[in-house]
Write an enzyme that holds these catalytic residues in place. Structure first.
Site, mmCIF file in Angstrom:
data_model
loop_
_atom_site.group_PDB
_atom_site.id
_atom_site.type_symbol
_atom_site.label_atom_id
_atom_site.label_comp_id
_atom_site.label_asym_id
_atom_site.label_seq_id
_atom_site.Cartn_x
_atom_site.Cartn_y
_atom_site.Cartn_z
ATOM 1 N N ASP A 16 0.834 -1.203 0.000
ATOM 2 C CA ASP A 16 0.000 0.000 0.000
ATOM 3 C C ASP A 16 0.868 1.251 0.000
ATOM 4 O OD1 ASP A 16 -2.633 1.377 2.157
ATOM 5 O OD2 ASP A 16 -2.348 1.450 -0.029
ATOM 6 N N LYS B 196 2.692 3.408 -5.737
ATOM 7 C CA LYS B 196 2.119 2.385 -6.632
ATOM 8 C C LYS B 196 3.116 1.867 -7.654
ATOM 9 C CE LYS B 196 -1.019 3.343 -3.976
ATOM 10 N NZ LYS B 196 -0.978 2.571 -2.693
ATOM 11 N N ASP C 111 -3.307 -3.067 -2.405
ATOM 12 C CA ASP C 111 -4.369 -2.055 -2.439
ATOM 13 C C ASP C 111 -4.240 -1.229 -3.723
ATOM 14 O OD1 ASP C 111 -5.306 0.873 -0.486
ATOM 15 O OD2 ASP C 111 -6.550 -0.571 -1.572
ATOM 16 N N ASN C 112 -5.336 -0.620 -4.142
ATOM 17 C CA ASN C 112 -5.332 0.387 -5.214
ATOM 18 C C ASN C 112 -4.958 -0.106 -6.597
ATOM 19 O OD1 ASN C 112 -3.743 2.025 -2.627
ATOM 20 N ND2 ASN C 112 -5.823 2.607 -3.240
ATOM 21 N N GLU D 72 -11.506 4.111 -0.921
ATOM 22 C CA GLU D 72 -11.909 4.418 0.447
ATOM 23 C C GLU D 72 -12.782 5.680 0.527
ATOM 24 O OE1 GLU D 72 -8.805 3.654 -0.479
ATOM 25 O OE2 GLU D 72 -7.356 5.148 0.065
HETATM 26 C C1 619 Z 1 10.018 4.484 -2.134
HETATM 27 C C2 619 Z 1 9.173 3.262 -1.991
HETATM 28 N N1 619 Z 1 9.359 2.690 -0.687
HETATM 29 C C3 619 Z 1 8.696 3.063 0.422
HETATM 30 N N2 619 Z 1 9.142 2.562 1.605
HETATM 31 C C4 619 Z 1 8.496 2.895 2.742
HETATM 32 N N3 619 Z 1 7.414 3.698 2.799
HETATM 33 C C5 619 Z 1 6.964 4.195 1.630
HETATM 34 C C6 619 Z 1 7.564 3.911 0.393
HETATM 35 N N4 619 Z 1 6.861 4.530 -0.580
HETATM 36 C C7 619 Z 1 5.861 5.204 0.031
HETATM 37 N N5 619 Z 1 5.921 5.007 1.365
HETATM 38 C C8 619 Z 1 4.978 5.509 2.373
HETATM 39 O O1 619 Z 1 3.751 4.829 2.102
HETATM 40 C C9 619 Z 1 2.674 5.782 2.078
HETATM 41 C C10 619 Z 1 2.316 6.050 0.658
HETATM 42 C C11 619 Z 1 1.229 5.531 0.128
HETATM 43 C C12 619 Z 1 0.871 5.813 -1.302
HETATM 44 N N6 619 Z 1 -0.557 5.598 -1.452
HETATM 45 C C13 619 Z 1 -1.230 6.303 -2.341
HETATM 46 O O2 619 Z 1 -0.683 7.101 -3.090
HETATM 47 C C14 619 Z 1 -2.706 6.132 -2.376
HETATM 48 C C15 619 Z 1 -3.432 7.065 -3.108
HETATM 49 C C16 619 Z 1 -4.810 6.991 -3.168
HETATM 50 C C17 619 Z 1 -5.559 7.975 -3.945
HETATM 51 C C18 619 Z 1 -6.615 7.583 -4.762
HETATM 52 C C19 619 Z 1 -7.329 8.525 -5.512
HETATM 53 C C20 619 Z 1 -6.986 9.866 -5.425
HETATM 54 F F1 619 Z 1 -7.681 10.786 -6.118
HETATM 55 C C21 619 Z 1 -5.937 10.274 -4.597
HETATM 56 C C22 619 Z 1 -5.229 9.335 -3.869
HETATM 57 C C23 619 Z 1 -5.495 5.975 -2.473
HETATM 58 C C24 619 Z 1 -4.749 5.038 -1.741
HETATM 59 O O3 619 Z 1 -5.361 4.040 -1.054
HETATM 60 C C25 619 Z 1 -3.360 5.102 -1.697
HETATM 61 O O4 619 Z 1 -2.683 4.132 -0.993
HETATM 62 C C26 619 Z 1 3.219 7.020 2.743
HETATM 63 O O5 619 Z 1 3.102 6.897 4.134
HETATM 64 C C27 619 Z 1 4.677 6.991 2.284
HETATM 65 O O6 619 Z 1 5.525 7.731 3.134
HETATM 66 MG MG MG Z 2 -4.024 2.493 -0.483
#
Ligand code: 619
Ligand code: MG
Length: 214
Positions: A141, A144, A169-170, A199
């Site tokens: 999650d 993406k 997810d997603n 969600e």
């Molecule tokens: C660099 C990759 N490795 C990573 N290692 C550890 N943590 C990571 C990493 N990437 C991202 N993260 C963390 O995970 C989280 C990121 C999640 C990204 N999720 C989304 O973009 C997302 C986005 C949407 C969404 C859907 C529709 C929209 F209009 C707008 C947003 C819905 C979701 O359920 C999502 O999960 C943050 O806490 C970030 O700091």
């Molecule tokens: Mg998600």
């Protein structure tokens, strides 16, 4: 000074949830994000699918990629058998600070190990640094475009065994097209799509469950 969305989510938990009651933490976040401000938690609808997969797998070791505020971390850990462990990776220190407090409010510190850092750096350290053999369940999650590279990395690091379950997810919104194509076409995975909604909205989204066949 302005509060951040994760800080406001933590506030909603501290105001509306009962300490030590994980389901009340989950409910408080869902009510806040449905009625006050949207946030990217897996949410209540997809959360029920997540619950059913966790219960079916009954995992001893779980990896979560992307903690954010800890909503799915708490939701998963609340269903784990005694002595089961969940490792969750989060590379944003501000989010990690919030998630630790949400996890503590739920009283799940003993089941959850939140590790700060990027999945690409931490996955290769899982065995020697965190004493992990293989993961029974992985919940993806995070960013993406990292689902596919991190899945290949977990395979290379020997962290998946015959029967390990990946739950992503997603896969529709925002979408993970390269990951979806890979797990659906690879002979080494048996995949199944669980149709749901993004969600707190009526937009289509879903979870992809992929069993690693070894
Ligand atoms: C660099 C990759 N490795 C990573 N290692 C550890 N943590 C990571 C990493 N990437 C991202 N993260 C963390 O995970 C989280 C990121 C999640 C990204 N999720 C989304 O973009 C997302 C986005 C949407 C969404 C859907 C529709 C929209 F209009 C707008 C947003 C819905 C979701 O359920 C999502 O999960 C943050 O806490 C970030 O700091
Ligand atoms: Mg998600």
């Amino acid at each position: 000074t302005q509060s951040t969305r994760p800080q406001r989510i933590l506030g909603a938990v501290q105001q509306n949830a009962t300490r030590g009651d994980p389901r009340s933490v989950v409910r408080a976040i869902d009510q806040y994000c449905r009625n006050q401000e949207w946030a990217m938690n897996v949410g209540d609808e997809k959360g029920c699918i997540l619950d059913s997969v966790v219960s079916e797998v009954n995992p001893a070791t779980v990896l979560e990629l992307g903690t954010y505020c800890g909503y799915s971390t708490v939701r998963i850990a609340s269903l784990l058998p005694p002595h089961a462990k969940l490792i969750t990776l989060e590379f944003n220190p501000e989010f990690a600070v919030i998630a630790r407090q949400v996890i503590a409010w739920a009283g799940l510190e003993d089941k959850i190990q939140l590790v700060e850092g990027a999945s690409g750096d931490l996955i290769p350290k899982m065995k020697e640094q965190f004493g992990v053999e293989t993961f029974d369940l992985v919940f993806l999650d995070h960013w993406k475009d990292r689902y596919l590279p991190d899945t290949k990395l977990m395979e290379e690091c020997g962290l998946l065994r015959k029967g390990s379950v990946l739950l992503a997810d997603n896969v529709i919104c925002p979408g993970t097209p390269d990951y979806l194509e890979f797990v659906r076409s690879s002979p080494r995975y048996e995949s199944q799509y669980f149709k749901s909604h993004l969600e707190y909205t009526k937009v289509e989204d879903g979870l992809e469950k992929s069993v690693f066949l070894g």
